[in-house]
Structures are given as C-alpha cells and as structure tokens.
Enzyme design. Structure first.
Site, mmCIF file in Angstrom:
data_model
loop_
_atom_site.group_PDB
_atom_site.id
_atom_site.type_symbol
_atom_site.label_atom_id
_atom_site.label_comp_id
_atom_site.label_asym_id
_atom_site.label_seq_id
_atom_site.Cartn_x
_atom_site.Cartn_y
_atom_site.Cartn_z
ATOM 1 N N LYS A 24 15.566 -16.931 -8.525
ATOM 2 C CA LYS A 24 16.447 -16.212 -7.596
ATOM 3 C C LYS A 24 16.222 -16.692 -6.166
ATOM 4 O O LYS A 24 17.173 -17.003 -5.439
ATOM 5 C CB LYS A 24 16.162 -14.708 -7.695
ATOM 6 C CG LYS A 24 16.721 -13.893 -6.552
ATOM 7 C CD LYS A 24 16.436 -12.416 -6.711
ATOM 8 C CE LYS A 24 15.212 -11.913 -5.974
ATOM 9 N NZ LYS A 24 15.351 -11.808 -4.518
ATOM 10 N N ASN A 25 14.943 -16.735 -5.764
ATOM 11 C CA ASN A 25 14.651 -17.020 -4.365
ATOM 12 C C ASN A 25 14.890 -18.472 -3.984
ATOM 13 O O ASN A 25 14.856 -18.828 -2.811
ATOM 14 C CB ASN A 25 13.211 -16.613 -4.022
ATOM 15 C CG ASN A 25 13.075 -15.098 -4.002
ATOM 16 O OD1 ASN A 25 14.075 -14.390 -4.051
ATOM 17 N ND2 ASN A 25 11.842 -14.616 -3.949
ATOM 18 N N ARG A 94 19.378 -8.497 2.021
ATOM 19 C CA ARG A 94 18.855 -8.967 3.305
ATOM 20 C C ARG A 94 18.785 -10.488 3.374
ATOM 21 O O ARG A 94 18.893 -11.070 4.454
ATOM 22 C CB ARG A 94 17.460 -8.405 3.529
ATOM 23 C CG ARG A 94 17.378 -6.906 3.496
ATOM 24 C CD ARG A 94 15.943 -6.513 3.670
ATOM 25 N NE ARG A 94 15.363 -7.298 4.746
ATOM 26 C CZ ARG A 94 15.363 -6.919 6.007
ATOM 27 N NH1 ARG A 94 15.848 -5.775 6.364
ATOM 28 N NH2 ARG A 94 14.846 -7.710 6.934
ATOM 29 N N CYS A 118 14.607 -1.440 4.555
ATOM 30 C CA CYS A 118 14.606 -1.655 3.125
ATOM 31 C C CYS A 118 13.392 -0.962 2.531
ATOM 32 O O CYS A 118 12.521 -0.503 3.254
ATOM 33 C CB CYS A 118 14.681 -3.127 2.765
ATOM 34 S SG CYS A 118 13.124 -3.953 2.659
ATOM 35 N N ARG A 123 11.540 -5.313 7.483
ATOM 36 C CA ARG A 123 11.483 -6.772 7.408
ATOM 37 C C ARG A 123 12.223 -7.329 8.603
ATOM 38 O O ARG A 123 13.435 -7.291 8.664
ATOM 39 C CB ARG A 123 12.087 -7.241 6.094
ATOM 40 C CG ARG A 123 11.278 -6.748 4.926
ATOM 41 C CD ARG A 123 11.991 -6.927 3.627
ATOM 42 N NE ARG A 123 11.928 -8.279 3.108
ATOM 43 C CZ ARG A 123 12.201 -8.565 1.839
ATOM 44 N NH1 ARG A 123 12.541 -7.638 1.004
ATOM 45 N NH2 ARG A 123 12.136 -9.805 1.428
ATOM 46 N N ILE A 125 13.447 -10.104 11.645
ATOM 47 C CA ILE A 125 13.994 -11.470 11.644
ATOM 48 C C ILE A 125 13.659 -12.179 12.950
ATOM 49 O O ILE A 125 14.274 -13.177 13.299
ATOM 50 C CB ILE A 125 15.523 -11.484 11.382
ATOM 51 C CG1 ILE A 125 16.265 -10.578 12.380
ATOM 52 C CG2 ILE A 125 15.842 -11.094 9.955
ATOM 53 C CD1 ILE A 125 17.775 -10.803 12.374
ATOM 54 N N ASP A 306 5.367 -10.421 -4.813
ATOM 55 C CA ASP A 306 6.394 -10.044 -5.792
ATOM 56 C C ASP A 306 5.824 -9.789 -7.192
ATOM 57 O O ASP A 306 6.555 -9.352 -8.080
ATOM 58 C CB ASP A 306 7.479 -11.128 -5.880
ATOM 59 C CG ASP A 306 8.377 -11.130 -4.653
ATOM 60 O OD1 ASP A 306 8.262 -10.219 -3.825
ATOM 61 O OD2 ASP A 306 9.193 -12.062 -4.526
ATOM 62 N N VAL A 328 1.385 -8.742 2.776
ATOM 63 C CA VAL A 328 2.657 -9.363 3.163
ATOM 64 C C VAL A 328 3.686 -8.325 3.608
ATOM 65 O O VAL A 328 4.324 -8.483 4.654
ATOM 66 C CB VAL A 328 3.210 -10.241 2.020
ATOM 67 C CG1 VAL A 328 4.535 -10.879 2.422
ATOM 68 C CG2 VAL A 328 2.193 -11.325 1.657
ATOM 69 N N ARG A 398 19.063 -6.753 -9.762
ATOM 70 C CA ARG A 398 19.163 -7.656 -8.606
ATOM 71 C C ARG A 398 18.460 -8.980 -8.890
ATOM 72 O O ARG A 398 18.880 -10.020 -8.363
ATOM 73 C CB ARG A 398 18.502 -7.018 -7.372
ATOM 74 C CG ARG A 398 19.324 -5.970 -6.677
ATOM 75 C CD ARG A 398 18.643 -5.585 -5.381
ATOM 76 N NE ARG A 398 18.150 -6.793 -4.722
ATOM 77 C CZ ARG A 398 17.054 -6.852 -3.976
ATOM 78 N NH1 ARG A 398 16.332 -5.786 -3.762
ATOM 79 N NH2 ARG A 398 16.678 -7.993 -3.420
#
Ligand code: UD1
Length: 428
Positions: A24-25, A94, A118, A123, A125, A306, A328, A398
């Site tokens: 996914k990432n 996001r 979230c 988070r 930017i 994750d 994190v 997701r």
C-alpha cells in the site's frame, strides 16, 4: 454503503500458504509519481484497498485518466483540470499530501487540503513544507489549504529533522523537477522509498542513495512513461506471520522480500516463533508457548510502528512481561483499551506499553479505531476463546484486501457480516 463487521470464532490454528498483495505505502506514492509525466505509467501488483481507491479519486480529480487493468493501474496525466487535492478526499486519506511535490514540480503550483487530525496522533506536514520552501517554493496557507508556488524549483541541501517517510518522498518527487542538485539528509530508508526511487529512475530521473540516509537528486530530467511492479506489502506479510504465531499454526507467506522484515522476524524468533526465510517470503510456525520480549518502534530498519499493535497481541500471550516503546506516533496506543476488554493486561505509561502475558484472550465486541489496530484486533479474535465481533472494519479495508478471505483460506473462522457495496466490484 452499509457498514460491515467481522465475526470471528477463535481457536483454529492457521495452516497453508498465503500470498500478500503489493505494498500500500509504495503504490500510493507510485501513483503520485505518475503525475510527473504526460506519458502512460503502468503500476502492477496493486492491491484493491480503499486507500488506493481514494488515490484513484485524487488523481482523477486532478484530471488524470486512471484505469484498472486486472491487478494493474494505467495512469495517464496528459493535462490537468485541477491543481488542487480537495478536503473531502484528503480527510479520508492523509497520504494524499504526497501529490504536492509532483504537482509543483510539473505545474509550478499546487494546493492540497491540510490533513486534519487522525486516530494515531497529530501527523504534521511541516517537514514537507520546509523542504519545498528550501527548493524555492513559496508556501502559503489559507482556508484550510496549503499552497505551494514555484515557477522554477532549484536544487538545495535539505536536512530533515526526522526521517519522515512522506516528507522524503514528497521532496524526492519535487527535486526531480528542480534545476540542479538536491541533497536530502536524514532521509527515510524504508523499502517503499527504494521502490519509488526505482520507479522514478526507470522514468529517467537521476537519483542516488535510496535506502541510505542521504539521497541525491539531479534535475530536471525528461521523464517518460514506465511499467513497474510494486514490491510486496511487508506489513500485510508481518500481520499474517503474527496471525500464524498467535494461533499456533504453520503458514507460508509469499510475495514479499523477507529482508524487508529483518527486525520483525528477529523479534518473532526471540519470542520463540520458528521463522524460515524463503526467497519469496517465509514459513512461520508457532507452538503457542512464547517468551516476552521488549521492542521499540523506529524508522526503518527499526521495528515498524505499523506492526506494533499486532505484536502486542502476540506478547499478550507470552509467559511474562514485555515493554513496547512507541517512538514514531504519539497516540498509537489508543486501541489498548479494546485489547484489555478481550482479557489482555496492558498498561500505558507515556510512550511505553507494559504488556503482561495472560494465558488466553476471550472474545468480545470491539471496535477498530484505525487500520493497524483493527488488524491487531482481528488477530486477537483469532486466538480468543469464543466469538469476537469487530466493528468498523472499514479501517481494516483501507490497507488489507479482503483480509477475512485470506484468513478463511488458512482455516480461520471469520466472516464479514453486512454488505459493503464499496467492495462488490473488486477482484477477490
Ligand atoms: C508513513 C506510512 C505509515 C507509517 C509511517 C511511519 C504511508 C502512506 N504511510 O506515514 O503507514 O506508519 O510512514 O513508518 O506511507 N512528522 C512531522 N512533520 C512532518 C512529517 C512527519 O512531525 O512534516 C512526524 C509525524 O507526525 C510522525 C513521524 O514524523 O510522528 C513519522 O511520520 P512519517 O514518517 O512522515 O509518516 P507518514 O509518511 O505520514
């Protein structure tokens, strides 16, 4: 769309082989990178998950033509009807912020809705924006949108405060369109970044150092279309590996480079899980008797945040106390109350979780607060005595393509209840 839930009856040992989908990432960023050229880009090994569907909507909103072709996406960004990623899409995902870099590089301007809060912490930017400013973009923000403008980006020396995955990716993609040499120091080193750089290099970009903390980009390059197969999803693979362990099963997970899971596999071994690495994945075997271990999440090659919630389920079955430190994301322990409702004994002290091993978990009605916590609650349900009803599984959708089908094929007793129309069209 009716909301769906998972109904899980725990106790079955998982057995067999399962193949993970594309990462996914990685795929989300490859899709954003396709905006850099008017030529067609083909991305293979794309999972049918909600986040990818949202990114498809973002690209279409910008004017790109995006078509599914089996497990591949064909993207052509000839002309753009918009240079703005709107709030109704960004608030659903996001990671949409990652279109900012490529849009500025290609069109000299872009605006993206500022992502809201979230479930796993605020988070920010700021590093994305500071880096773009260093590349010469003028950054402004109004009405909930951040706008970047730069008739011409210029290469620069950028030192990130923290090896942010998203900031590293956004800045690499912007730097590809900047004139001269950009050096990104303290860059993130995740395998997905290496995949993005491989994609960009095939397009014709000049980039060195992917996978190290210093990435050098020399631009601008004329970028052409590309055909590329995304790497396998190491987080899905890690989730399935822990599923095998918590059910005292034996599962071969394929479709993944086991080197991408170095520390997680090491930690599994420390608990007493047997792991045999294969060329295209690994065999995982558990006997149900596990030792406690301590772990701390860190940027790659550290332990992935994750996979932290999933490991917490395994450590809850250990014969002693483990400490998990989350470095994190600040609020990534919010699901712990749900696990405690299933019989876990976990206390949170700041960014440490004290996980006391309990003999067994017991099924309950629980709610998935976010994607990875949702996956962890599925694992808890697989090992618990009795029935677990997991609500809000749209969070799980997701990032996992039909997780319940993959687990059922391995012998789990898990079913989706209710109809989720959004998924009726996707390949199974
Ligand atoms: C990506 C992954 C996510 C993973 C995370 C860390 C995607 C789509 N998502 O998220 O699954 O959990 O990496 O491995 O690839 N930060 C700032 N300012 C910034 C950027 C980040 O303070 O400008 C902070 C964040 O709040 C967070 C930390 O840095 O605490 C790490 O974030 P980052 O590495 O950027 O994660 P994402 O790219 O959002």
């Amino acid at each position: 769309m009716k909301k769906s839930k998972f109904v899980i009856t725990g106790g079955n040992s998982l057995r067999g082989e399962v193949r993970v989908g594309g990462a996914k990432n990685s795929v989300l960023k490859l899709m954003a990178a396709s905006l850099l050229t008017p030529e067609e880009c083909v991305i293979r090994n794309v999972p049918r998950i909600t986040d990818v569907e949202i990114m498809v909507e973002v690209l279409r909103h910008l004017g790109a033509e995006v078509e599914w072709d089996g497990e591949a996406l064909r993207i052509r960004s000839g002309d753009f009807s918009s240079r703005e990623a709107p709030y109704q899409l960004v608030r659903r995902m996001r990671a949409s912020i990652v279109v900012l870099g490529p849009l500025v590089a290609r069109w000299g301007e872009a605006s993206v809705a500022i992502p809201g809060g979230c479930n796993i912490g605020s988070r920010k930017i700021d590093m994305h924006l500071k880096g773009l400013a260093e590349l010469g973009a003028e950054i402004s923000s109004e009405h909930g949108y951040v706008r970047a403008r730069a008739p011409r980006l210029k290469g620069a020396q950028i030192i990130l405060d923290f090896p942010s995955v998203g900031a590293t990716e956004n800045l690499i993609m912007a730097a590809v369109g900047a004139e001269g040499r950009t050096v990104i120091e303290n860059a993130a080193r995740e395998p997905e970044i290496q995949d993005l750089v491989a994609f960009l290099r095939s397009m014709g970009a000049e980039i060195e150092g992917a996978g190290t903390a210093v990435i050098e980009v020399t631009g601008p390059s004329r970028l052409s279309g590309v055909e590329h197969e995304a790497i396998g999803d190491r987080i899905e693979a890690g989730t399935l590996a822990v599923a095998a362990a918590v059910t005292a099963g034996e599962v071969v997970v394929s479709g993944i480079d086991p080197a991408h899971l170095g520390l997680p596999l090491e930690k599994l071994r420390e608990t007493g899980v047997e792991v045999e690495e294969r060329q295209d994945g690994m065999m995982v075997r558990g006997d149900g008797g596990y030792e406690p271990v301590n772990l701390a999440t860190l940027p790659y090659p550290g332990f992935p945040t994750d996979l932290q919630p999933q490991m917490m389920v395994l450590l809850s079955l250990a014969s002693g106390t483990s400490v998990i430190t989350e470095n994190v994301f600040e609020s990534r322990f919010m699901f712990v109350d749900e696990l405690n409702r299933m019989g876990c004994d976990i206390d949170i002290e700041g960014h440490h979780a004290i996980v006391r091993g309990v003999g067994a978990l017991s099924g309950a009605e629980v709610c998935a607060p976010d994607l990875r916590a949702g996956a962890a609650l599925v694992l808890a349900g697989l090992t618990a005595e009795g029935e677990t009803h997991l609500l809000d599984v749209h969070h799980v959708d997701r990032g996992y393509q039909r997780l319940e089908q993959k687990l059922s094929a391995l012998g789990a007793d898990i079913a989706r209840a209710g109809v989720d129309d959004e998924f009726n069209g996707g390949p199974e």
